[in-house]
Every structure is written in C-alpha cells, then in structure tokens.
Write a protein that holds these residues in place. Structure first.
Motif, short mmCIF file in Angstrom:
data_model
loop_
_atom_site.label_atom_id
_atom_site.label_comp_id
_atom_site.label_asym_id
_atom_site.label_seq_id
_atom_site.Cartn_x
_atom_site.Cartn_y
_atom_site.Cartn_z
N PHE A 116 -2.48 1.97 10.35
CA PHE A 116 -2.17 0.54 9.89
C PHE A 116 -0.97 -0.04 10.63
N ALA B 175 0.82 -1.09 -0.16
CA ALA B 175 -0.07 -0.28 0.10
C ALA B 175 0.75 1.22 0.03
N HIS C 275 0.05 6.40 8.37
CA HIS C 275 0.60 5.09 8.61
C HIS C 275 0.20 4.55 9.96
N VAL D 142 3.58 -0.82 3.91
CA VAL D 142 2.72 0.52 3.69
C VAL D 142 3.51 1.57 4.04
N ALA E 184 4.50 -0.50 8.41
CA ALA E 184 4.13 0.86 7.88
C ALA E 184 4.96 1.91 8.50
#
Length: 434
Positions: A284, A114, A281, A194, A291
């Motif tokens: 997550f 991501a 972040h 992430v 992340a």
C-alpha cells in the motif's frame, strides 16, 4: 516535569474500547490454531484443516455479525492465483482474502480506511504445509484484533467506509496485500489510512527475557516510496524528511491510542519495517497510500517461524500460551479508537501553505476547507520544534488562516480539521515555496 494533559474522550468510542472481549479473541485464536497448518501451500478444500478452511471460517465468522436489519456490514472472498516454478511457493496455487466492509453512512463521503492482518502462517520451513504450525501470534493476534473491531464498529454510525482485510499470501511475499493494493488503485479508492497489524500479542523478548505489555511499536516510512522529483524538491526545500503522510498517520495513532487506552505508550519507529523483513502495509505504501505497521514492542524469536518443540528447557513454536491477552486487548483498543476517531473526523484541510518569502518572526499559514464530508467546526494549527518527534502545541483557529508569533525557521507546522465533538483529521504538513 510534563505539563498536565487533559484526555477528552468520545463516550461512544470509549464504550466500544471498554467492550473489547478477551474471551472472544482467545476463542478465535484457539480456533485458528485448530486448523493445524495455514500455509499458503496447504489445502484449499479440506473441511477442517488448511488455509481454505481458515478462510471459510473467517467468512462465516463475519457473517454472524450481520443481523438482518444491518446492511452496512458485508463480507466477501477475493480469490487470486500466485506462485509457480522459480517462486518461493514453487508451484501455482489459488488462495483468497476475506474482506469485511463496514459501509460509511454518508453517501457524499467516499473516504475509506483499511485494517490489515494476515491469516496464513508457517513453521520452521516455509514450504511445509503438513506439519503443525499454530500461528497464534503471527498473525492470529492481528486477525483476532480485526475480528473484534469488525464486531464492535459495525454497530457504530461512521460516515467513512472501513475495509477490514483478512489477508493470505503474506508469508510468501505479501501477495494478498499486493492484490488488494492493486485493486484499491485500479478502482480509485480514496484510501486515507492503512493500519497493518502483524504480531501484536506477545510481551516477552527471547534471549534477553525482557517483558513489557505497556509499549507498542508503529513503523512508518519517512520518504514516500512513490516520491517523484517534484515531491523530492518540495521535501528538501521544507526539510520534511520526518513528515510523510505515513508518519502523520503514525503520530495520529500514538496521540489517539494513548488518549483512549490507559497504561500504554506507543513508540514511533522511524523505519518502514524491521531489517530484512516486510509486512502487508508495504504494497500500500508503494501505491502512495499512508500506511503503517503496528507491532509488539519485543519479539520472541523462539516462537516466530519455529517448529513446535522443546529443547534444553526452552519451548519453541507459536503456541497460544505465548499470547498476553491483556496486551492484545490494549493493542486492539489502540486500533479501534484511532480508526473510529479518524472515521468520525472531517476530511483534511487542503492546500496547507505557509508564507516563507518575508523576513519576520511571525509565521503566517493559510489553507482551504475540505471539499467533501461534513464541514469542520474549527481547525488546529500544530506546532513542534524541529528536533521533536511529536506535535507539541495545538492552537484552535476558527477560519482558514493563522498568524502566530513563532519563527518559521525554528518550528514545523501542520493543520487538522476538527468537528464540533473534537474528532481530528490527520495532520497536513504546511509547506512553503513555489
């Protein structure tokens, strides 16, 4: 003097980095500034101003990169409702995230990566949805970076799926990221990394007038937010305070980004974020994902969360004139190369262990091959002294075990999977003990 460094670059990744267009990013940020105010409380229905028009613009922009023959790239809007009396928003509003998906080409590999950037913004008053709020750097720079990555990586055959998230809700409480982190957990995404880009285009510090467009910060948590008692026991036993999954991701970005982008130094910041502030972040991280926050080295507080004005010869406000586009180009290249290299790499080795019960000046490590994705061509055993931030040595290993003449008490170890072209997975820290 440092030893010589050989930079082995994948020609496909290198070509994509070289194709990053400053003109595209400049035009996109100019368009974002043109929406006048992107506050979460601004209009969702006005055709040319406000957060709703911005979301529609981003949605349509991604669509221009979807040729009729390319079914790998898609885009959607994810609507959600936030706020109400007693919240920072003061009232309930419905806003949306814009999610671009580059579908991985390997149906047997469910990994996802991501990329995040928020398109909402604010001026000197977080509740002001009327007065001008350009938001060129915060976070127009991150949005422009992700849009250019969408354009370029949708053309490359990657086995792993990319989720490129243009998020709302950040300025009032990370709501858009929280919505997506919840979705990832509920749908059991195999989300391996992430990368949140928030303010990556400014090279000038306020007050000190320091200028630098060669350094970039990557923030990462040390102790995972979701740490259980058992995780704590393992961490303490192995002295692994600096080896969380998020920190391994940060090290990976530093190594890969500096490999592909010249005249750049990536600084690892051993904090989850800046003092008293947060980024997308974090939701997550709190769900257990690796992340990080990617952010410019020096922040300009004359431009951040300010009304546009001039006082005593100082220009305030987050205008496009504050963007260093060469800096933004390099930081976009760091993101692109790190994500592409990781997406092309095999899955991580599993059950990475080291023998700690015997008194010996050798270290013995063993691991299992990954169960999904392509089979690794080899593995790298990573070694660093205990007082060092970065992995210092890589030893190529053909099998799934290694015995090396270094004391386990003086070094830390990790293992990466590597394919025949040299794409490395994230590092998995080697632990010992029951």
């Amino acid at each position: 003097m440092k030893s010589q460094t050989i930079k082995n670059r994948d020609s496909i990744i290198e070509s994509a980095v070289n194709d990053i267009s400053v003109d595209n990013m400049k035009a996109l940020i100019q368009d974002l500034v043109g929406f006048h105010n992107r506050n979460n409380l601004s209009s969702m229905t006005h055709p040319t101003q406000g957060i709703g028009a911005t979301a529609e613009y981003l949605y349509q922009k991604v669509n221009t990169y979807i040729p009729s023959s390319n079914e790998r790239l898609s885009v959607e809007k994810a609507f959600y409702t936030i706020g109400g009396p007693g919240t920072r928003l003061g009232r309930e509003v419905t806003v949306c995230n814009v999610i671009a998906t580059i579908q991985g080409s390997n149906p047997d590999d469910d990994r996802k990566i991501a990329l995040l950037a928020h398109f909402d913004n604010r001026n000197g008053n977080g509740s002001d949805s009327i007065r001008y709020a350009p938001g060129a750097n915060d976070d127009g720079s991150g949005v422009a970076c992700l849009m250019e990555i969408t354009r370029l990586l949708s053309r490359i055959d990657l086995p792993v799926t990319l989720k490129i998230m243009f998020l709302s809700g950040e300025e009032h409480g990370l709501y858009g990221a929280q919505y997506m982190a919840n979705k990832a957990k509920q749908e059991n995404w195999n989300l391996i990394a992430v990368l949140n880009n928030d303010m990556i285009g400014n090279g000038n510090a306020s007050e000190t007038n320091t200028h630098n467009n060669t350094m970039l910060r990557v923030f990462s948590e040390n102790i995972p937010a979701i740490e259980t008692d058992e995780m704590k026991r393992i961490r303490v036993y192995n002295s692994a305070e600096n080896d969380s999954p998020s920190r391994q991701l940060a090290r990976y970005i530093k190594e890969t980004g500096e490999r592909y982008v010249d005249n750049t130094t990536i600084k690892l910041i051993y904090r989850n974020d800046r003092f008293g502030r947060g980024g997308d972040h974090t939701p997550f991280s709190r769900k257990g994902y690796a992340a990080v926050r990617i952010c410019e080295m020096h922040e300009n507080y004359d431009r951040t969360h300010q009304y546009v004005r001039e006082e005593n010869g100082i220009r305030y406000g987050d205008e496009i004139e504050g963007i260093d586009f060469e800096y933004l180009r390099k930081n976009t290249g760091i993101n692109l190369s790190s994500v592409a290299n990781l997406a092309l790499a095999p899955s991580v080795p599993e059950n990475v262990r080291q023998e700690v019960s015997k008194l010996t000046n050798y270290s013995a490590l063993r691991w299992d091959s990954p169960k999904q994705g392509k089979k690794p061509a080899c593995y790298y055993v990573l070694i660093r002294e205990t007082d060092q931030s970065q992995w210092q040595t890589k030893i190529r290993v053909e099998g799934t075990e290694a015995r090396i003449p270094y004391s386990k008490d003086n070094y830390f170890y990790a293992v990466q999977s590597v394919d025949a072209e040299g794409h490395e997975s994230l590092a998995v820290f080697a632990t010992g003990g029951d």
